[in-house]
Design a protein around this motif. Structure first.
Motif, PDB file in Angstrom:
ATOM      1  N   ALA A  69       0.750  -0.975   0.201  1.00  0.00           N
ATOM      2  CA  ALA A  69      -0.105  -0.194   0.370  1.00  0.00           C
ATOM      3  C   ALA A  69       0.663   1.130   0.334  1.00  0.00           C
ATOM      4  O   ALA A  69       2.371   1.078   0.239  1.00  0.00           O
ATOM      5  CB  ALA A  69      -1.265   0.397   0.973  1.00  0.00           C
ATOM      6  N   GLN A  73       0.750   8.634   1.276  1.00  0.00           N
ATOM      7  CA  GLN A  73      -0.562   9.393   2.287  1.00  0.00           C
ATOM      8  C   GLN A  73       0.044   9.192   3.633  1.00  0.00           C
ATOM      9  O   GLN A  73       0.657   9.210   4.128  1.00  0.00           O
ATOM     10  CB  GLN A  73      -1.399   8.584   1.516  1.00  0.00           C
ATOM     11  CG  GLN A  73      -2.299   7.150   2.238  1.00  0.00           C
ATOM     12  CD  GLN A  73      -3.453   6.989   1.255  1.00  0.00           C
ATOM     13  OE1 GLN A  73      -3.389   6.024  -0.416  1.00  0.00           O
ATOM     14  NE2 GLN A  73      -4.226   6.188   2.122  1.00  0.00           N
ATOM     15  N   TRP A  75      -0.061   9.075   7.265  1.00  0.00           N
ATOM     16  CA  TRP A  75      -0.032   7.785   8.169  1.00  0.00           C
ATOM     17  C   TRP A  75      -1.154   7.742   9.113  1.00  0.00           C
ATOM     18  O   TRP A  75      -0.325   7.845  10.445  1.00  0.00           O
ATOM     19  CB  TRP A  75       0.637   7.508   8.324  1.00  0.00           C
ATOM     20  CG  TRP A  75       2.339   7.573   6.852  1.00  0.00           C
ATOM     21  CD1 TRP A  75       1.859   7.169   6.392  1.00  0.00           C
ATOM     22  CD2 TRP A  75       3.663   7.267   7.766  1.00  0.00           C
ATOM     23  NE1 TRP A  75       3.186   6.804   5.368  1.00  0.00           N
ATOM     24  CE2 TRP A  75       4.004   7.163   6.522  1.00  0.00           C
ATOM     25  CE3 TRP A  75       3.972   7.346   9.236  1.00  0.00           C
ATOM     26  CZ2 TRP A  75       5.316   6.380   6.427  1.00  0.00           C
ATOM     27  CZ3 TRP A  75       6.147   6.589   8.602  1.00  0.00           C
ATOM     28  CH2 TRP A  75       6.255   6.748   7.229  1.00  0.00           C
ATOM     29  N   ASN A  78      -4.606   3.559  11.068  1.00  0.00           N
ATOM     30  CA  ASN A  78      -5.856   2.356   9.360  1.00  0.00           C
ATOM     31  C   ASN A  78      -4.662   1.977   8.548  1.00  0.00           C
ATOM     32  O   ASN A  78      -4.393   1.115   8.156  1.00  0.00           O
ATOM     33  CB  ASN A  78      -7.042   2.710   9.132  1.00  0.00           C
ATOM     34  CG  ASN A  78      -8.363   2.255   9.737  1.00  0.00           C
ATOM     35  OD1 ASN A  78      -8.008   1.821  10.598  1.00  0.00           O
ATOM     36  ND2 ASN A  78      -9.095   2.434   9.951  1.00  0.00           N
ATOM     37  N   HIS A  79      -4.183   3.467   8.315  1.00  0.00           N
ATOM     38  CA  HIS A  79      -3.205   3.266   7.047  1.00  0.00           C
ATOM     39  C   HIS A  79      -1.907   2.573   7.616  1.00  0.00           C
ATOM     40  O   HIS A  79      -1.095   1.493   6.973  1.00  0.00           O
ATOM     41  CB  HIS A  79      -2.701   4.668   6.302  1.00  0.00           C
ATOM     42  CG  HIS A  79      -2.616   4.597   4.815  1.00  0.00           C
ATOM     43  ND1 HIS A  79      -2.657   3.765   4.034  1.00  0.00           N
ATOM     44  CD2 HIS A  79      -0.981   4.954   4.487  1.00  0.00           C
ATOM     45  CE1 HIS A  79      -2.141   3.883   2.956  1.00  0.00           C
ATOM     46  NE2 HIS A  79      -0.896   4.352   2.747  1.00  0.00           N
ATOM     47  N   ARG A  80      -1.581   2.979   8.468  1.00  0.00           N
ATOM     48  CA  ARG A  80       0.075   2.680   9.453  1.00  0.00           C
ATOM     49  C   ARG A  80       0.007   0.972   8.635  1.00  0.00           C
ATOM     50  O   ARG A  80       0.740  -0.052   8.526  1.00  0.00           O
ATOM     51  CB  ARG A  80      -0.237   3.006  11.117  1.00  0.00           C
ATOM     52  CG  ARG A  80       0.942   4.256  10.811  1.00  0.00           C
ATOM     53  CD  ARG A  80       0.744   3.482  12.467  1.00  0.00           C
ATOM     54  NE  ARG A  80       1.296   5.700  12.517  1.00  0.00           N
ATOM     55  CZ  ARG A  80       2.866   5.547  13.086  1.00  0.00           C
ATOM     56  NH1 ARG A  80       3.032   4.437  13.230  1.00  0.00           N
ATOM     57  NH2 ARG A  80       3.224   6.830  13.262  1.00  0.00           N
ATOM     58  N   ALA A  82      -2.710  -0.596   6.779  1.00  0.00           N
ATOM     59  CA  ALA A  82      -2.148  -1.304   5.416  1.00  0.00           C
ATOM     60  C   ALA A  82      -0.701  -1.321   5.012  1.00  0.00           C
ATOM     61  O   ALA A  82      -0.298  -2.318   4.674  1.00  0.00           O
ATOM     62  CB  ALA A  82      -3.158  -0.140   4.666  1.00  0.00           C
TER      63      ALA A  82
END
Ligand SMILES: NC(=O)c1ccc[n+]([C@@H]2O[C@H](COP(=O)([O-])OP(=O)(O)OC[C@H]3O[C@@H](n4cnc5c(N)ncnc54)[C@H](OP(=O)(O)O)[C@@H]3O)[C@@H](O)[C@H]2O)c1
Length: 296
Positions: A69, A73, A75, A78-80, A82
């Motif tokens: 991923a 974008q 961090w 949730n994105h961390r 991912a």
């Protein structure tokens, strides 16, 4: 000899360039895709949720993992998650599937990054023999990513990629519209080392390792001459005719980009010793030719 190559992350910047390069030379590329398949050269997989059938990799000459991923974008928590899981689960799923093949590939090439060496190592010259560090999020991800290939029963190369320069993706593609509007922007002090690599050399280095009979272990995929970020900015400004350079202080970057800013601009002076020892020569060893390559 025609090779059969399996690529995960084949829709990305490096994966799509690698696929094109192999296909142009007549090799067979099988893409692992996370959507419905659209051709006989695609196999659907669902890394993280399902095991991959070893049949998907049986008879391949090389398996290349370029999935993950985007880190570009914000961090959020949730994105961390991912960022981490999209790398560790893909690497682990492929390693486990390789272990079950009856006709295994010769080598498993798995992406990693130069953040393996930490967030900021100042002017220290970093080779594959240098100790890693886990002083930030991306360094921790890089260590877990490399460890996730441990089930592989064939030699693994960890591709410690530097900043790949291309107008089609990554940091340079984001900066380019501003430079093309005439304004060079210089993140932070301009003093940190940036270890870059042209996309052409990234593809060439991966293909080189895929056929090198002894390739195994970590390889820094960077140009041999890392430069300070100011020199990168100057090379890009010169190439597109940007006239003014505006320094963007780190606190402003943090405000706009979040925590990724601090890690992205830390100084890492990484050199590709093991590629050189193996006989690889870069087509774009310096920043000026790498920027030219990125803009063609
Ligand atoms: N470009 C650089 O400067 C650089 C530097 C250091 C390290 N790397 C690493 O090298 C790898 C390839 O780089 P890249 O620039 O080609 O990356 P990219 O353009 O962002 O492509 C990564 C690919 O990973 C797959 N992917 C995206 N989200 C995913 C998820 N949640 N789970 C599983 N797969 C997912 C996608 O391919 P599919 O849709 O086909 O599955 C995507 O096209 C990445 O892991 C990146 O972190 C790149």
């Amino acid at each position: 000899m025609t090779m059969r190559v399996v690529i995960a992350g084949s829709s990305g910047l490096i994966g799509s360039a690698l696929r094109r390069s192999y296909e142009l030379d007549g090799h067979t590329v099988t893409r692992l895709v996370r959507r419905e398949t659209q051709s006989p050269h695609e196999i659907r997989w669902n890394p993280g949720s399902e095991r991959l059938s070893s049949a998907a990799l049986d008879g391949a000459d090389v398996v290349v993992n370029l999935a993950g991923a985007s880190i570009g974008q914000r961090w959020t928590a949730n994105h961390r998650r991912a960022i981490l899981l999209s790398r560790t689960t893909t690497a682990r799923t492929l390693a486990e599937a390789i272990a079950g093949t009856t006709r295994p590939p010769r080598v498993f090439l798995s992406a990693s990054g130069i953040r393996f060496y930490g967030v900021d190592r100042g002017d220290e010259l970093l080779t594959e023999s240098s100790a890693g560090a886990q002083d930030g999020f991306m360094p921790k991800v890089a260590h877990a990513w490399e460890a996730a290939t441990r089930e592989s029963t064939v030699p693994v190369c960890h591709l410690r990629l530097g900043l790949v320069l291309s107008q089609h993706g990554g940091l340079l593609a984001r900066m380019l519209p501003i430079f093309r509007a005439g304004l060079g922007i210089s993140p932070g002090s301009g003093h940190p080392f940036w270890s870059f690599l042209s996309l052409t050399d990234a593809v060439r280095a991966i293909r080189f390792l895929a056929t090198h009979p002894q390739a195994q272990g970590p390889y820094n995929l960077t140009a041999p001459n890392p430069v300070r970020s100011r020199e990168c900015v100057d090379a890009l400004s010169a190439a597109v005719g940007a006239r003014t350079t505006l320094p963007i202080p780190v606190p402003v970057l943090r405000l706009v980009m979040g925590e990724v800013a601090a890690e992205a601009i830390g100084s890492l002076r990484v050199v590709p010793n093991r590629l050189a020892e193996a006989g690889f020569t870069h087509r774009h060893p310096d920043i000026a030719s790498s920027v030219r390559d990125a803009l063609t």
